[in-house]
Structure formats: C-alpha cells, structure tokens
Scaffold this motif. Sequence first.
Motif, mmCIF file in Angstrom:
data_model
loop_
_atom_site.group_PDB
_atom_site.id
_atom_site.type_symbol
_atom_site.label_atom_id
_atom_site.label_comp_id
_atom_site.label_asym_id
_atom_site.label_seq_id
_atom_site.Cartn_x
_atom_site.Cartn_y
_atom_site.Cartn_z
ATOM 1 N N GLY A 84 0.629 -1.363 -0.127
ATOM 2 C CA GLY A 84 -0.208 -0.067 0.094
ATOM 3 C C GLY A 84 0.696 1.563 0.255
ATOM 4 O O GLY A 84 0.406 2.318 0.205
ATOM 5 N N ALA A 85 2.154 1.313 -0.341
ATOM 6 C CA ALA A 85 2.953 2.215 -0.090
ATOM 7 C C ALA A 85 3.037 3.084 -1.338
ATOM 8 O O ALA A 85 3.135 4.320 -1.597
ATOM 9 C CB ALA A 85 4.517 1.802 0.362
ATOM 10 N N PHE A 86 2.716 2.291 -2.487
ATOM 11 C CA PHE A 86 2.726 3.110 -3.914
ATOM 12 C C PHE A 86 1.329 2.945 -4.648
ATOM 13 O O PHE A 86 0.786 2.182 -4.520
ATOM 14 C CB PHE A 86 3.809 2.567 -4.800
ATOM 15 C CG PHE A 86 5.159 2.567 -4.569
ATOM 16 C CD1 PHE A 86 5.556 3.380 -3.484
ATOM 17 C CD2 PHE A 86 6.161 1.852 -4.989
ATOM 18 C CE1 PHE A 86 6.850 3.380 -2.978
ATOM 19 C CE2 PHE A 86 7.489 1.794 -4.859
ATOM 20 C CZ PHE A 86 7.803 2.810 -3.965
ATOM 21 N N LEU A 87 1.140 4.310 -5.244
ATOM 22 C CA LEU A 87 -0.231 4.640 -5.777
ATOM 23 C C LEU A 87 -0.262 4.406 -7.121
ATOM 24 O O LEU A 87 -1.109 4.169 -7.928
ATOM 25 C CB LEU A 87 -1.021 5.712 -5.274
ATOM 26 C CG LEU A 87 -1.138 5.861 -3.818
ATOM 27 C CD1 LEU A 87 -1.478 7.326 -3.573
ATOM 28 C CD2 LEU A 87 -1.866 4.696 -3.053
ATOM 29 N N GLU A 114 -11.054 8.350 -5.869
ATOM 30 C CA GLU A 114 -10.467 7.040 -5.457
ATOM 31 C C GLU A 114 -9.336 7.532 -4.466
ATOM 32 O O GLU A 114 -8.950 6.582 -3.873
ATOM 33 C CB GLU A 114 -9.871 6.655 -6.769
ATOM 34 C CG GLU A 114 -10.971 6.049 -7.790
ATOM 35 C CD GLU A 114 -11.379 7.156 -8.692
ATOM 36 O OE1 GLU A 114 -12.408 7.040 -9.382
ATOM 37 O OE2 GLU A 114 -10.816 8.262 -8.611
ATOM 38 N N LEU A 115 -8.824 8.637 -4.455
ATOM 39 C CA LEU A 115 -7.829 8.940 -3.475
ATOM 40 C C LEU A 115 -7.977 9.809 -2.403
ATOM 41 O O LEU A 115 -7.320 10.329 -1.542
ATOM 42 C CB LEU A 115 -6.587 9.816 -4.535
ATOM 43 C CG LEU A 115 -5.849 8.808 -5.351
ATOM 44 C CD1 LEU A 115 -5.004 9.826 -6.212
ATOM 45 C CD2 LEU A 115 -5.142 7.577 -4.782
ATOM 46 N N GLU A 116 -9.409 9.849 -2.060
ATOM 47 C CA GLU A 116 -10.202 10.696 -1.066
ATOM 48 C C GLU A 116 -9.310 10.557 0.418
ATOM 49 O O GLU A 116 -9.137 11.484 1.048
ATOM 50 C CB GLU A 116 -11.487 10.456 -0.938
ATOM 51 C CG GLU A 116 -12.251 11.602 -0.027
ATOM 52 C CD GLU A 116 -13.660 11.471 -0.147
ATOM 53 O OE1 GLU A 116 -14.290 12.158 0.930
ATOM 54 O OE2 GLU A 116 -14.270 10.814 -0.963
#
Length: 98
Positions: free
Chosen positions: A33-36, A89-91
């Motif tokens: 979950g560190a990279f988007l 999606e990044l809220e």
Amino acid sequence: MFVLELTYTAPLDAVDAVLPDHVAWLEEQYARGAFLASGRKNPRDGGVIVAVAEDRARIEELTAGDPFVLAGVCAYRITEFEATKTAPELERYRVPPG
C-alpha cells in the motif's frame, strides 16, 4: 504524499539489467500500500512514483532498498506534498486545506 522522481545515473543497458528486480520491488511496495502510481519518464531518463507513508524517513528507507539504488543506476529526488484535492479514489489521502 510523496512524489519520487528517479533519474538514471547509468546507461540504459545497466538499468535494464536490474529492471526485473526493480519491478519485483515495485510490486512489493504496491502490495504493502505504499505506492499508488508509477511509470517511466518520457524521454526514458528515469521514472516517477506517487507514494504514501507515515513520514519522509520511511520513504527514504523504502527508496534506499530499491534495486536500482543498490546497483547504483539511479538517484531519487523526494518531494513531500499535502494532497488538498484528489480524485474520488484517492480521497482517503486528502488533507484539509489550511
């Protein structure tokens, strides 16, 4: 959030020799979950990663473990920013303005 800009410091053949290990490392960071988002720059002289972590020290620790860094074929520039506006999606990464 962090923008990680990679700049190649070696010829592309040296970069390509380490690429499979770098891609495996990227996959690990996505799974954690560190990279988007990530990808190559155009022209191909490096790449960009959008990352999240509790602090800059953690990002520095992550980038130090990149096989590209360990092989000496890239350098990182780390930019921290507060995402005050995002796509829906990044809220969850949004920071209230102020």
